[in-house]
Write a protein that holds these residues in place. Structure first.
Motif, PDB file in Angstrom:
ATOM      1  N   VAL A  33       0.840  -1.193   0.000  1.00  0.00           N
ATOM      2  CA  VAL A  33       0.000   0.000   0.000  1.00  0.00           C
ATOM      3  C   VAL A  33       0.876   1.245   0.000  1.00  0.00           C
ATOM      4  N   HIS A 186      -5.570   0.128  -3.582  1.00  0.00           N
ATOM      5  CA  HIS A 186      -5.966   1.290  -2.807  1.00  0.00           C
ATOM      6  C   HIS A 186      -7.162   0.972  -1.907  1.00  0.00           C
ATOM      7  N   ASN A 187      -7.749  -0.207  -2.078  1.00  0.00           N
ATOM      8  CA  ASN A 187      -8.891  -0.593  -1.252  1.00  0.00           C
ATOM      9  C   ASN A 187      -8.366  -1.233   0.035  1.00  0.00           C
ATOM     10  N   LEU A 188      -8.012  -0.382   1.011  1.00  0.00           N
ATOM     11  CA  LEU A 188      -7.385  -0.872   2.230  1.00  0.00           C
ATOM     12  C   LEU A 188      -8.343  -1.687   3.077  1.00  0.00           C
ATOM     13  N   ARG A 189      -9.622  -1.362   3.017  1.00  0.00           N
ATOM     14  CA  ARG A 189     -10.608  -2.137   3.783  1.00  0.00           C
ATOM     15  C   ARG A 189     -10.633  -3.576   3.300  1.00  0.00           C
ATOM     16  N   GLU A 192      -7.410  -5.457   4.344  1.00  0.00           N
ATOM     17  CA  GLU A 192      -7.408  -5.789   5.760  1.00  0.00           C
ATOM     18  C   GLU A 192      -8.063  -7.145   6.018  1.00  0.00           C
ATOM     19  N   THR A 279      -7.955   0.541  11.998  1.00  0.00           N
ATOM     20  CA  THR A 279      -8.079  -0.142  10.724  1.00  0.00           C
ATOM     21  C   THR A 279      -6.783   0.059   9.939  1.00  0.00           C
ATOM     22  N   GLU A 281      -6.587   1.320   7.069  1.00  0.00           N
ATOM     23  CA  GLU A 281      -6.671   2.646   6.466  1.00  0.00           C
ATOM     24  C   GLU A 281      -6.195   3.721   7.437  1.00  0.00           C
ATOM     25  N   GLU A 282      -6.575   3.612   8.704  1.00  0.00           N
ATOM     26  CA  GLU A 282      -6.138   4.578   9.705  1.00  0.00           C
ATOM     27  C   GLU A 282      -4.635   4.485   9.941  1.00  0.00           C
ATOM     28  N   PHE A 284      -2.424   3.502   7.819  1.00  0.00           N
ATOM     29  CA  PHE A 284      -1.812   4.069   6.618  1.00  0.00           C
ATOM     30  C   PHE A 284      -1.763   5.600   6.708  1.00  0.00           C
TER      31      PHE A 284
END
Length: 300
Positions: A33, A186-189, A192, A279, A281-282, A284
């Motif tokens: 990522v 780019h879809n970090l969710r 995860e 998460t 995303e957080e 990152f």
């Protein structure tokens, strides 16, 4: 194991990779990522043997990948921009892939017709929709039975049902055959849910490389209400990445173990305190905050 050591790549004076070092363990789903322009696609093209590095090494089990047919035969790839011969169908490309992947599985090719049933294998790929082209790419790649599967924005364009089906197939290959999956997205969710290792890139180098569980255990979100309205003076050695406030509730992003951070903040006798996992995303966002990618409040 895939190993990249001190890899440098320059394009017309622009240093796309700047001493990048990373390791992808065997049998892992490794999520790569980073912000746009960080070098994700560039390092993937080195790992698949498309690019040759200016400096450093890119190895598969200790052997250079570039111009090494034996190593490349172990790697299948789905790039962000799909490649196929203009007039060829999925069936034509199957014959092409079969010619140089020694473990190409025809029985699986036939079985996966039911999974990718909306793809007409006789139709030229260029006439298919974007989503169907991506399904065709997965159909072919999965049949190669590769040791390493390299994916760049792999499920972009797929509907939610097909996304789930594809991830299920990938995770099945990891569990049953020990396939190593290296995926940039780019879809970090979504990452995860499937990745067990993560590498965060910025400006052509890997900032952080850890198992996802270690990464999540090393940064904690604390929601806390202190006796006073303002945050008290915290210990200088407590690494606080971010502080925000809504009403009397303060949210602190702190580097460290949740138990240790909770015990250190307990000395302030807070009215309310709760530790929450971050998460991907957080993580990152806050890890890249020190790399000038901090999220700022914007008033329009």
């Amino acid at each position: 194991m895939i190993t990249a050591a001190n890899v440098v790549k320059t394009f017309d004076g622009f240093r796309a990779l700047d001493g990048l070092t990373m390791e992808v363990p065997d049998g892992a789903i490794y999520g790569l990522v980073g912000p746009n322009g960080a070098g994700k696609s560039t390092i993937l093209r080195h790992i698949t043997g498309v690019f040759c590095q200016d400096e450093g090494q890119v190895l598969l089990d200790g052997v250079p990948i570039y111009e090494n047919p034996v190593a490349k035969a172990r790697i299948a790839s789905i790039p962000d921009e799909l490649y196929y011969f203009l007039s060829d169908s999925t069936r034509d490309m199957m014959r092409f892939y079969k010619g140089f992947y020694p473990h190409f599985d025809m029985a699986r090719y036939k079985a996966l017709k039911e999974v990718f049933s909306t793809v007409d294998e006789k139709q030229p790929i260029r006439r298919l929709s974007k989503g169907m082209q991506k399904q065709s790419a997965f159909w072919l790649a999965l049949c190669c039975r590769p040791d390493i599967l390299v994916l760049d924005e792999p499920v972009d364009g797929l509907d939610p049902v097909m996304r789930r089906q594809v991830w299920s197939l990938l995770m099945g290959d990891v569990a049953e055959h020990g396939t190593t999956v290296l995926v940039s997205s780019h879809n970090l969710r979504e990452l995860e849910d499937v990745c067990d290792h993560v590498g965060i890139l910025s400006r052509g180098r890997v900032l952080i490389e850890r198992s996802l569980s270690d990464l999540q255990e090393n940064v904690v979100k604390m929601q806390i209400v202190f006796q006073e309205r303002e945050v008290p003076k915290l210990p200088e050695d407590m690494e606080v990445l971010n502080i925000s406030q809504v009403g009397r509730i303060h949210t602190l992003i702190v580097r460290g173990n949740a138990t240790d951070v909770t015990n250190r903040l307990a000395v302030y006798a807070p009215i309310l305190m709760e530790a929450l996992p971050l998460t991907l995303e957080e993580i990152f966002i806050y890890e890249l905050g020190g790399e000038d990618y901090a999220v700022r409040d914007i008033v329009l």
